[in-house]
Write a protein that holds these residues in place. Structure first.
Motif, PDB file in Angstrom:
ATOM      1  N   ARG A  46      47.344 -20.781  79.133  1.00 43.63           N
ATOM      2  CA  ARG A  46      46.293 -21.328  78.283  1.00 43.63           C
ATOM      3  C   ARG A  46      45.506 -20.201  77.622  1.00 43.63           C
ATOM      4  O   ARG A  46      45.133 -19.220  78.262  1.00 43.63           O
ATOM      5  N   GLN A  47      45.249 -20.328  76.325  1.00 48.19           N
ATOM      6  CA  GLN A  47      44.534 -19.316  75.569  1.00 48.19           C
ATOM      7  C   GLN A  47      43.031 -19.606  75.608  1.00 48.19           C
ATOM      8  O   GLN A  47      42.569 -20.584  75.030  1.00 48.19           O
ATOM      9  N   VAL A  51      40.582 -14.445  75.867  1.00 47.08           N
ATOM     10  CA  VAL A  51      41.948 -13.980  75.609  1.00 47.08           C
ATOM     11  C   VAL A  51      42.152 -13.774  74.112  1.00 47.08           C
ATOM     12  O   VAL A  51      42.681 -12.743  73.675  1.00 47.08           O
ATOM     13  N   ARG A  52      41.729 -14.739  73.308  1.00 46.53           N
ATOM     14  CA  ARG A  52      41.905 -14.622  71.852  1.00 46.53           C
ATOM     15  C   ARG A  52      41.114 -13.439  71.291  1.00 46.53           C
ATOM     16  O   ARG A  52      41.585 -12.739  70.398  1.00 46.53           O
ATOM     17  N   TYR A 234      47.245 -12.115  85.053  1.00 50.62           N
ATOM     18  CA  TYR A 234      47.148 -10.880  84.273  1.00 50.62           C
ATOM     19  C   TYR A 234      47.162 -11.170  82.771  1.00 50.62           C
ATOM     20  O   TYR A 234      46.505 -10.466  81.991  1.00 50.62           O
ATOM     21  N   LEU A 235      47.872 -12.193  82.374  1.00 52.92           N
ATOM     22  CA  LEU A 235      47.912 -12.568  80.961  1.00 52.92           C
ATOM     23  C   LEU A 235      46.565 -13.110  80.475  1.00 52.92           C
ATOM     24  O   LEU A 235      46.343 -13.212  79.269  1.00 52.92           O
ATOM     25  N   GLY A 240      43.029  -6.124  80.933  1.00 50.85           N
ATOM     26  CA  GLY A 240      44.368  -5.685  81.284  1.00 50.85           C
ATOM     27  C   GLY A 240      45.139  -5.155  80.083  1.00 50.85           C
ATOM     28  O   GLY A 240      44.826  -5.468  78.925  1.00 50.85           O
ATOM     29  N   ASN A 241      46.158  -4.371  80.361  1.00 52.79           N
ATOM     30  CA  ASN A 241      46.952  -3.768  79.279  1.00 52.79           C
ATOM     31  C   ASN A 241      47.701  -4.802  78.454  1.00 52.79           C
ATOM     32  O   ASN A 241      47.957  -4.583  77.268  1.00 52.79           O
TER      33      ASN A 241
END
Length: 260
Positions: A46-47, A51-52, A234-235, A240-241
């Protein structure tokens, strides 16, 4: 007039409570959906707004090919208590952690536990030369089983992640030169970039292969779904990288035209 003001205040309070309940209910539904999907490597992540925002910032950041190449191993580095916040292959390790890591890497490379380090250094060049076949031991039938169910790309993701992890560890332990390690790491990164569409595509493919790997070693329990949970978390990690490094905005090997 006082009654009117009281009426407006009551209506405002009712509206605020109603809206708060709606927001809380939506958050509960989202949490439930995340928990239900956490072990399912086929459900997209889920975004969220964070995250965006991290993805938008990543698109503006300058290229960092070395960090990108190392980031393929982030799940394994985090799992093993190693750093994934720097571009350096070599950094200080406590003696106890170095000894534990050396034992683990010996086992993964199928090297005798009592093999002297100077002999390991002699064997490493041939190990790195075969990086395209995957570095490290594997269970009998592991790749054949994945191929039989149409999961060849999952096996490739597994190899890319493990190659990045083991090569970084080999360099960290001083068993190869940094220059030699970077050649393999960058070639491995280009392979991953050419084979997958995004960090999510790569990460979930790795998690499915990891699950198959654990089943092959008789660990078909809660541990077999841990990689999927690690990848999904992590996503969604803005620091995070995988969110700070865009997947395909720049190629790992990007030759520039030379003026004649």
């Amino acid at each position: 007039m006082l009654r009117l003001l009281l009426g407006v205040a009551v209506l405002g309070l009712v509206w605020y409570v109603w809206r708060s309940l709606r927001v809380a209910a939506r958050m509960v539904r989202e949490v439930d959906a995340d928990q239900a999907a956490s072990a399912d490597s086929t459900v997209p992540v889920r975004q969220t707004m964070a995250v965006r925002l991290a993805q938008a910032q990543a698109e503006q950041a300058p290229p960092n090919r070395r960090r990108w190449a190392l980031a393929l191993a982030d799940i394994l580095l985090i799992r093993n208590g190693l750093r994934c916040d720097c571009d350096d292959l070599v950094h200080a390790l406590p003696d106890s952690q170095r000894e534990q890591l050396a034992r683990q890497v010996r086992r993964e490379l199928d090297l005798p536990a009592d093999l002297p380090e100077w002999q390991i250094v002699q064997r490493v060049p041939s190990i790195l030369a075969g990086w395209i076949r995957g570095i490290g031991r594997s269970h009998d039938g592991f790749y054949e089983q994945l191929a039989a169910i149409g999961r060849v790309r999952d096996a490739l993701a597994f190899d890319c992640a493990r190659t990045a992890f083991l090569v970084r560890c080999i360099a960290l332990l001083g068993w190869t030169s940094e220059q030699h390690a970077w050649v393999v790491l960058l070639l491995n990164a280009q392979r991953a970039q050419d084979s997958f569409d995004s960090w999510e595509d790569f990460g979930l493919a790795y998690a499915r292969a990891r699950q198959q790997w654990l089943r092959g070693s008789g660990q078909d329990g809660p541990a077999s779904s841990r990689a999927t949970q690690e990848v999904r978390e992590y996503l969604r990690n803005p620091s995070g990288n995988w969110l700070s490094l865009p997947w395909k905005r720049y190629r790992i090997f990007d030759p520039q035209p030379v003026s004649s």
